[in-house]
Design a protein around this motif. Structure first.
Motif, short mmCIF file in Angstrom:
data_model
loop_
_atom_site.label_atom_id
_atom_site.label_comp_id
_atom_site.label_asym_id
_atom_site.label_seq_id
_atom_site.Cartn_x
_atom_site.Cartn_y
_atom_site.Cartn_z
N ARG A 50 15.00 -113.06 19.36
CA ARG A 50 16.17 -112.93 18.49
C ARG A 50 16.66 -111.48 18.44
NH1 ARG A 50 17.54 -117.30 15.55
NH2 ARG A 50 16.05 -119.06 15.61
N THR A 51 17.98 -111.34 18.36
CA THR A 51 18.58 -110.02 18.22
C THR A 51 18.35 -109.52 16.79
OG1 THR A 51 20.74 -110.80 17.45
CG2 THR A 51 20.39 -110.73 19.83
N HIS A 52 18.75 -108.29 16.52
CA HIS A 52 18.55 -107.76 15.17
C HIS A 52 19.45 -108.49 14.16
CE1 HIS A 52 22.31 -105.54 15.84
NE2 HIS A 52 22.30 -105.20 14.56
N LEU A 53 20.43 -109.29 14.67
CA LEU A 53 21.27 -110.10 13.79
C LEU A 53 20.77 -111.54 13.69
CD1 LEU A 53 24.83 -108.90 14.91
CD2 LEU A 53 23.49 -108.14 12.93
N GLY A 54 19.62 -111.79 14.33
CA GLY A 54 19.01 -113.11 14.23
C GLY A 54 19.52 -114.14 15.23
N ARG A 55 20.30 -113.73 16.24
CA ARG A 55 20.84 -114.67 17.23
C ARG A 55 19.81 -114.90 18.34
NH1 ARG A 55 26.38 -113.77 16.38
NH2 ARG A 55 26.60 -113.63 14.12
N PRO A 56 19.54 -116.16 18.70
CA PRO A 56 18.51 -116.45 19.70
C PRO A 56 18.99 -116.27 21.14
CG PRO A 56 19.44 -118.49 18.89
CD PRO A 56 20.09 -117.40 18.10
N TYR A 57 18.13 -115.75 21.98
CA TYR A 57 18.38 -115.61 23.42
C TYR A 57 17.18 -116.18 24.17
CZ TYR A 57 22.68 -112.86 23.51
OH TYR A 57 23.98 -112.45 23.42
N LEU A 58 17.47 -116.98 25.20
CA LEU A 58 16.41 -117.55 26.02
C LEU A 58 15.97 -116.53 27.06
CD1 LEU A 58 14.70 -120.02 26.87
CD2 LEU A 58 16.64 -120.74 28.31
N VAL A 59 14.66 -116.39 27.24
CA VAL A 59 14.08 -115.44 28.19
C VAL A 59 13.62 -116.21 29.43
CG1 VAL A 59 12.32 -113.68 28.57
CG2 VAL A 59 13.31 -113.99 26.28
N LEU A 60 14.18 -115.87 30.59
CA LEU A 60 13.82 -116.59 31.82
C LEU A 60 13.51 -115.62 32.95
CD1 LEU A 60 16.52 -119.43 31.94
CD2 LEU A 60 14.13 -119.63 31.23
N LYS A 61 12.68 -116.09 33.87
CA LYS A 61 12.45 -115.37 35.12
C LYS A 61 13.55 -115.79 36.08
CE LYS A 61 8.92 -114.53 38.65
NZ LYS A 61 7.55 -114.85 39.10
N PRO A 62 14.41 -114.87 36.55
CA PRO A 62 15.57 -115.27 37.35
C PRO A 62 15.18 -115.82 38.72
CG PRO A 62 15.34 -112.89 37.32
CD PRO A 62 14.35 -113.41 36.34
N THR A 63 15.96 -116.81 39.16
CA THR A 63 15.81 -117.36 40.51
C THR A 63 16.75 -116.59 41.44
OG1 THR A 63 17.58 -118.98 40.23
CG2 THR A 63 15.36 -119.63 39.52
N LEU A 64 16.65 -116.87 42.75
CA LEU A 64 17.56 -116.26 43.71
C LEU A 64 19.00 -116.65 43.39
CD1 LEU A 64 18.25 -114.72 46.27
CD2 LEU A 64 17.68 -116.76 47.60
N HIS A 65 19.20 -117.88 42.96
CA HIS A 65 20.54 -118.33 42.58
C HIS A 65 21.10 -117.47 41.45
CE1 HIS A 65 23.65 -121.02 40.87
NE2 HIS A 65 23.72 -121.51 42.09
N ASP A 66 20.25 -117.13 40.49
CA ASP A 66 20.67 -116.27 39.38
C ASP A 66 21.05 -114.87 39.88
OD1 ASP A 66 20.20 -118.20 37.34
OD2 ASP A 66 18.06 -117.73 37.39
#
Length: 287
Positions: A50-66
């Motif tokens: 979560r950001t300091h404002l409480g908004r969630p972000y998904l944490v992923l290991k990027p693929t080649l496509h990413d």
């Protein structure tokens, strides 16, 4: 565990993406607030932070496509639909040495560097300095620059490198450079080309037919996605259709004079015909 220098992909609930190298003391500033990299590490891949404002972000290991989607571009890059087939057709894998011309923003270069691994090498040529510099920054950003050797020159001067396992040209008039290919690749190497129009493909085919090339193939790859809703499964309203023609050919070294198969003489041909006729008569008598 997320290690320092490792790439991390952060995705907001609205789909906004941030590709960053992990630095323990680092910060990521988003429209939803600030993310601390230490919090990203504690969360780990596949989890939310979560950001300091409480908004969630998904944490992923990027693929080649990413990585390819995240390339900062000043030019059109190759689509993943072409890149996947190209890698298989050219036989790119760990340890491969491949020459590319027409680096552009470095989308295909990124994919080539990913596939050749730590033991391979990509030699990419780009005549325009601004694209040469941009591609270098994109490769540094995703941690693949060490697998690539960039050359800022026009290939009409020829290729600096030799003995490559494969070659790919994304240039406007590739038929003008076919004479430089034999000195750059090994015999039997696969060569690929990308062209947008049919008249360009025809000009290239004429050049390939006149040169030491075989196994020509011309194709385009179309992708039609479907709406992933079980109760309303149907194709999307739009599709990624024609984006370019892929042309492939194998460089075949011309045989040396002493290796050219000897042509049979007229006497030898006459003898073979007589022997074949005798065998046919014998078979008929036995029948």
């Amino acid at each position: 565990m997320i290690e320092p220098g490792q790439l991390v992909l952060l995705i907001s609930q609205k789909g906004k993406r941030y590709l960053r190298k992990f630095e323990p003391e680092g910060e990521v500033h988003t429209h939803d607030g600030m993310l601390l990299m230490e919090d990203v590490r504690k969360a780990g891949f596949g989890q939310y932070v979560r950001t300091h404002l409480g908004r969630p972000y998904l944490v992923l290991k990027p693929t080649l496509h990413d990585l390819i989607k995240g390339v900062k571009r000043q030019t059109q890059i190759m689509y993943p639909k072409e890149i996947g087939y190209l890698m298989l057709k050219l036989g790119i894998g760990p340890g491969s040495r491949v020459i590319e011309s027409g680096t552009g923003s470095g989308g295909l270069t990124t994919a080539l560097a990913w596939f050749v691994g730590e033991t391979g090498k990509v030699y990419t040529y780009e005549r325009r300095e601004e694209f040469y510099k941009l591609a270098g920054k994109n490769l540094e950003r995703v941690g693949l620059a060490q697998r690539v050797e960039q050359v800022n020159q026009n290939i009409e001067e020829g290729f600096v490198h030799t003995g490559a396992d494969a070659l790919f040209l994304d240039v406007r008039t590739p038929w003008e450079y076919l004479h430089n290919i034999p000195g750059a690749v090994i015999p039997g190497a696969m060569c690929g080309f990308l062209l947008p129009t049919t008249n360009q493909v025809s000009d290239l085919l004429r050049g390939l037919e006149d040169g030491p090339f075989a196994d020509m193939e011309v194709m385009e790859i179309l992708v039609r996605r479907w709406k992933p809703v079980a109760d309303r499964l149907r194709p999307d309203d739009r599709m990624v259709a024609h984006t370019g023609f892929l042309v492939f050919a194998r460089y075949m070294e011309e045989p040396k004079e002493d290796e050219t198969p000897a042509q049979p003489s007229e006497e030898d041909l006459a003898r073979e015909i007589d022997e074949a006729a005798s065998e046919d008569v014998g078979s008929a008598d036995n029948g």
